[in-house]
Design a protein around this motif. Structure first.
Motif, PDB file in Angstrom:
ATOM      1  N   VAL A  85       0.822  -1.220   0.000  1.00  0.00           N
ATOM      2  CA  VAL A  85       0.000   0.000   0.000  1.00  0.00           C
ATOM      3  C   VAL A  85       0.851   1.264   0.000  1.00  0.00           C
ATOM      4  CG1 VAL A  85      -1.986  -1.085   1.087  1.00  0.00           C
ATOM      5  CG2 VAL A  85      -0.229  -0.064   2.528  1.00  0.00           C
ATOM      6  N   LYS A  86       2.139   1.136   0.374  1.00  0.00           N
ATOM      7  CA  LYS A  86       3.013   2.303   0.405  1.00  0.00           C
ATOM      8  C   LYS A  86       4.457   1.836   0.303  1.00  0.00           C
ATOM      9  CE  LYS A  86       3.934   6.445   3.227  1.00  0.00           C
ATOM     10  NZ  LYS A  86       3.618   7.128   4.515  1.00  0.00           N
ATOM     11  N   VAL A  87       5.278   2.594  -0.413  1.00  0.00           N
ATOM     12  CA  VAL A  87       6.680   2.220  -0.556  1.00  0.00           C
ATOM     13  C   VAL A  87       7.585   3.387  -0.184  1.00  0.00           C
ATOM     14  CG1 VAL A  87       6.151   0.562  -2.387  1.00  0.00           C
ATOM     15  CG2 VAL A  87       6.822   2.897  -2.988  1.00  0.00           C
ATOM     16  N   GLY A  88       8.785   3.061   0.306  1.00  0.00           N
ATOM     17  CA  GLY A  88       9.767   4.076   0.631  1.00  0.00           C
ATOM     18  C   GLY A  88      10.376   4.685  -0.617  1.00  0.00           C
ATOM     19  N   SER A  89      11.065   5.787  -0.451  1.00  0.00           N
ATOM     20  CA  SER A  89      11.601   6.550  -1.587  1.00  0.00           C
ATOM     21  C   SER A  89      12.663   5.794  -2.377  1.00  0.00           C
ATOM     22  CB  SER A  89      12.181   7.871  -1.086  1.00  0.00           C
ATOM     23  OG  SER A  89      13.225   7.641  -0.139  1.00  0.00           O
ATOM     24  N   ALA A  90      13.317   4.801  -1.759  1.00  0.00           N
ATOM     25  CA  ALA A  90      14.373   4.064  -2.455  1.00  0.00           C
ATOM     26  C   ALA A  90      13.904   2.715  -3.004  1.00  0.00           C
ATOM     27  CB  ALA A  90      15.556   3.849  -1.514  1.00  0.00           C
ATOM     28  N   VAL A  91      12.634   2.411  -2.862  1.00  0.00           N
ATOM     29  CA  VAL A  91      12.099   1.142  -3.349  1.00  0.00           C
ATOM     30  C   VAL A  91      11.896   1.223  -4.862  1.00  0.00           C
ATOM     31  CG1 VAL A  91      10.148  -0.459  -3.268  1.00  0.00           C
ATOM     32  CG2 VAL A  91      10.997   0.596  -1.160  1.00  0.00           C
ATOM     33  N   THR A  92      12.459   0.266  -5.576  1.00  0.00           N
ATOM     34  CA  THR A  92      12.396   0.306  -7.040  1.00  0.00           C
ATOM     35  C   THR A  92      11.651  -0.860  -7.675  1.00  0.00           C
ATOM     36  OG1 THR A  92      14.538  -0.823  -7.148  1.00  0.00           O
ATOM     37  CG2 THR A  92      14.563   1.594  -7.178  1.00  0.00           C
ATOM     38  N   ASP A  93      11.556  -2.001  -6.949  1.00  0.00           N
ATOM     39  CA  ASP A  93      10.995  -3.194  -7.587  1.00  0.00           C
ATOM     40  C   ASP A  93       9.605  -3.571  -7.096  1.00  0.00           C
ATOM     41  OD1 ASP A  93      11.907  -3.877  -5.116  1.00  0.00           O
ATOM     42  OD2 ASP A  93      12.968  -5.696  -5.729  1.00  0.00           O
ATOM     43  N   LEU A  94       9.013  -2.746  -6.259  1.00  0.00           N
ATOM     44  CA  LEU A  94       7.649  -2.977  -5.794  1.00  0.00           C
ATOM     45  C   LEU A  94       6.884  -1.666  -5.861  1.00  0.00           C
ATOM     46  CD1 LEU A  94       8.280  -5.210  -2.624  1.00  0.00           C
ATOM     47  CD2 LEU A  94       7.309  -5.974  -4.802  1.00  0.00           C
ATOM     48  N   GLN A  95       5.576  -1.788  -6.017  1.00  0.00           N
ATOM     49  CA  GLN A  95       4.735  -0.598  -6.056  1.00  0.00           C
ATOM     50  C   GLN A  95       3.381  -0.919  -5.440  1.00  0.00           C
ATOM     51  OE1 GLN A  95       4.309   0.453 -10.168  1.00  0.00           O
ATOM     52  NE2 GLN A  95       3.346  -1.472 -10.753  1.00  0.00           N
ATOM     53  N   PRO A  96       2.641   0.129  -5.009  1.00  0.00           N
ATOM     54  CA  PRO A  96       1.319  -0.108  -4.421  1.00  0.00           C
ATOM     55  C   PRO A  96       0.451  -0.969  -5.333  1.00  0.00           C
ATOM     56  CG  PRO A  96       1.976   2.155  -4.042  1.00  0.00           C
ATOM     57  CD  PRO A  96       3.005   1.558  -4.954  1.00  0.00           C
ATOM     58  N   GLY A  97      -0.224  -1.941  -4.736  1.00  0.00           N
ATOM     59  CA  GLY A  97      -1.076  -2.856  -5.487  1.00  0.00           C
ATOM     60  C   GLY A  97      -0.443  -4.200  -5.750  1.00  0.00           C
ATOM     61  N   ASP A  98       0.880  -4.285  -5.652  1.00  0.00           N
ATOM     62  CA  ASP A  98       1.554  -5.567  -5.855  1.00  0.00           C
ATOM     63  C   ASP A  98       1.167  -6.555  -4.752  1.00  0.00           C
ATOM     64  OD1 ASP A  98       2.867  -4.770  -8.123  1.00  0.00           O
ATOM     65  OD2 ASP A  98       4.788  -4.371  -7.126  1.00  0.00           O
TER      66      ASP A  98
END
Length: 355
Positions: free
Chosen positions: A75-88
Motif C-alpha cells: 500500500v506504500k513504498v519508501g523513496s528508495a524502493v524500485t521493484d515494488l509498487q502499491p497494489g503488488d
C-alpha cells in the motif's frame, strides 16, 4: 476515518488474547514497504506462545501481536524502493536480520544473533491489518499464485531449506518423519528436487492417508511394540529401500522418530533434524558413527529459499492448495487457534481485518 485503523490480534499473556487497535506502522527506512496483510496461516509456534508464553529462551514479557505466515498487498513504498509498487501482491518473509554480523555476511542470515522475527518476543507479528518490511523481504507473487498460497510460502520455505540442507538430488530415496505441515512440504519439495522414493512416517493414520495422496510414494506407521531398530528395518523392507535411505529428515522432534531415523539411513547417508522437541534426548550415537552419517540441523530458511519456494509453486513443480483446511474471518482468530491446538486440519488461514 472511522473504525479501527490497524486492528491486531494480540497475546497479552499465556491463554489471554485480545483484539487491539494499534497505530499504523510508519516507514522508517527508504527501502521499507507497508503491506496490507490479507491472509495469515497459523503455525504451531504461534499456538505454543499462546498456550505457554515461551519457546526456549524466547519469553513473552509484554503484549505481542501473533502470526508470521502472511501474504498481502503493498500500500506504500519508501523513496528508495524500485521493484515494488502499491497494489503488488506479495508473500512476506517474517525474519529480518541485522545484515552486518559474520553469519549475515557468510550468507547464513537465518543464524543472525540479532534476528527480528515476527511473533517471537519481543517483536510483533503479522496478524494485523498493516505490517512493515524491507522491500527485499517481500516477494512478488506471480499471477497464477493466490494470496492464500502466498501465505503458505513461509512453511514451504522451511521445507525448501530442509531439503537443501539434505542436498537431495535426482534418484534419491528420502524418508520423512512427521506428516504435519512441514513434513508434508518436505515430502513435496524432495519430489520436486528429483527424489524417486519419498516415505512419510507418522503415528496418525489420517495424516499418512493424506501424505500418500499429497506427495509421499509410501507411508509407515510405527508400532508401539517395535524398537527404533525394528521399526527402521520394517520401513526399509516395506518400501524397498535396500540398504537404507539416502536421506532421512525428522520433522517431528519426537525422540523415537529421531532414534529410528538414524537406523533408517544407509551407510554414508544424510540425516537432517528439522523438528524441535525436548532439549535433550537419548541418541544412537554408535549407529551414527559406524554409518559415518552426515548430520545437519535446519533452522527456518536462508538466502534464496523464499524465492525458490515461489518459483517451484509458480512453475507447477509442487502444490500447496491441498494443505489449506479452511479460512476464517479475523474476528474468529481465537477459535481457529483452538482448532489448530486440537489438531483439526492441516493449515487454517485467517483473513486480514476488513475495512
Amino acid at each position: 476515518m472511522s473504525g479501527p485503523q490497524n486492528l491486531s490480534f494480540v497475546l497479552a499473556k499465556p491463554l489471554d488474547v485480545k483484539f487491539e487497535d494499534r497505530p499504523i506502522p510508519e516507514l522508517k527506512d527508504p527501502r521499507e514497504v507497508l503491506v496490507r496483510v490479507r491472509v495469515t496461516g497459523i503455525c504451531g509456534s504461534d499456538v505454543h506462545y499462546w498456550q505457554h508464553g515461551r519457546i526456549g529462551d524466547f519469553i513473552l514479557k509484554a503484549p505481542m501481536v501473533l502470526g508470521h505466515e502472511s501474504a498481502g498487498e503493498i500500500v506504500k513504498v519508501g523513496s528508495a524502493v524500485t521493484d515494488l509498487q502499491p497494489g503488488d501482491r506479495v508473500c512476506m518473509e517474517p525474519g529480518v536480520p541485522c545484515r552486518h554480523c559474520p553469519e549475515c555476511k557468510f550468507g547464513k542470515y537465518n543464524l543472525c544473533h540479532d534476528m527480528r522475527f515476527a511473533a517471537t518476543p519481543p517483536y510483533d507479528g503479522t496478524l494485523a491489518k498493516y505490517y512493515v518490511l524491507p522491500q527485499d523481504f517481500c516477494y512478488k507473487l506471480p499471477e497464477n499464485v493466490s494470496l492464500e498460497e502466498g501465505a503458505l510460502m513461509e512453511p514451504l520455505s522451511v521445507g525448501v531449506h530442509v531439503v537443501k540442507q539434505a542436498q537431495v538430488k535426482p534418484g534419491d530415496s528420502v524418508v520423512v518423519f512427521g506428516a504435519g505441515p512441514v513434513g508434508l512440504l518436505c515430502c513435496s519439495v524432495a519430489k520436486a528436487f528429483g527424489a524417486t522414493k519419498v516415505v512419510a512416517v507418522d503415528i496418525v493414520p489420517s495424516r499418512l492417508e493424506f501424505a500418500k495422496k499429497y506427495a509421499a510414494t509410501g507411508t509407515f506407521q510405527p508400532t508401539k511394540e517395535g524398537t527404533p531398530a525394528s521399526n527402521a528395518a520394517q520401513i526399509i523392507k516395506e518400501n524397498g529401500l535396500g540398504v537404507g535411505a539416502d536421506v532421512v529428515i525428522d520433522a517431528s522432534g519426537a525422540e523415537p522418530s529421531i532414534q529410528t531415523s538414524i537406523h533408517v539411513a544407509r551407510n554414508g547417508g544424510t540425516f537432517v533434524q528439522a523438528g524441535m522437541g525436548r532439549p535433550d534426548i537419548t541418541f544412537p550415537i554408535t549407529a551414527l558413527c559406524v554409518k559415518e552419517l552426515t548430520v545437519k540441523g535446519s533452522f527456518r530458511y536462508g538466502a534464496g529459499d523464499y524465492k525458490l519456494a515461489v518459483e517451484l509453486l509458480a512453475h507447477g513443480r509442487l502444490s500447496v492448495k491441498e494443505l489449506i483446511t479452511k479460512e476464517v474471518k479475523f474476528e474468529d482468530a481465537e477459535k481457529a487457534f483452538e482448532e489448530v491446538k486440537n489438531g483439526k486440519g492441516i493449515k487454517i488461514l485467517i483473513r486480514g481485518p476488513e475495512d
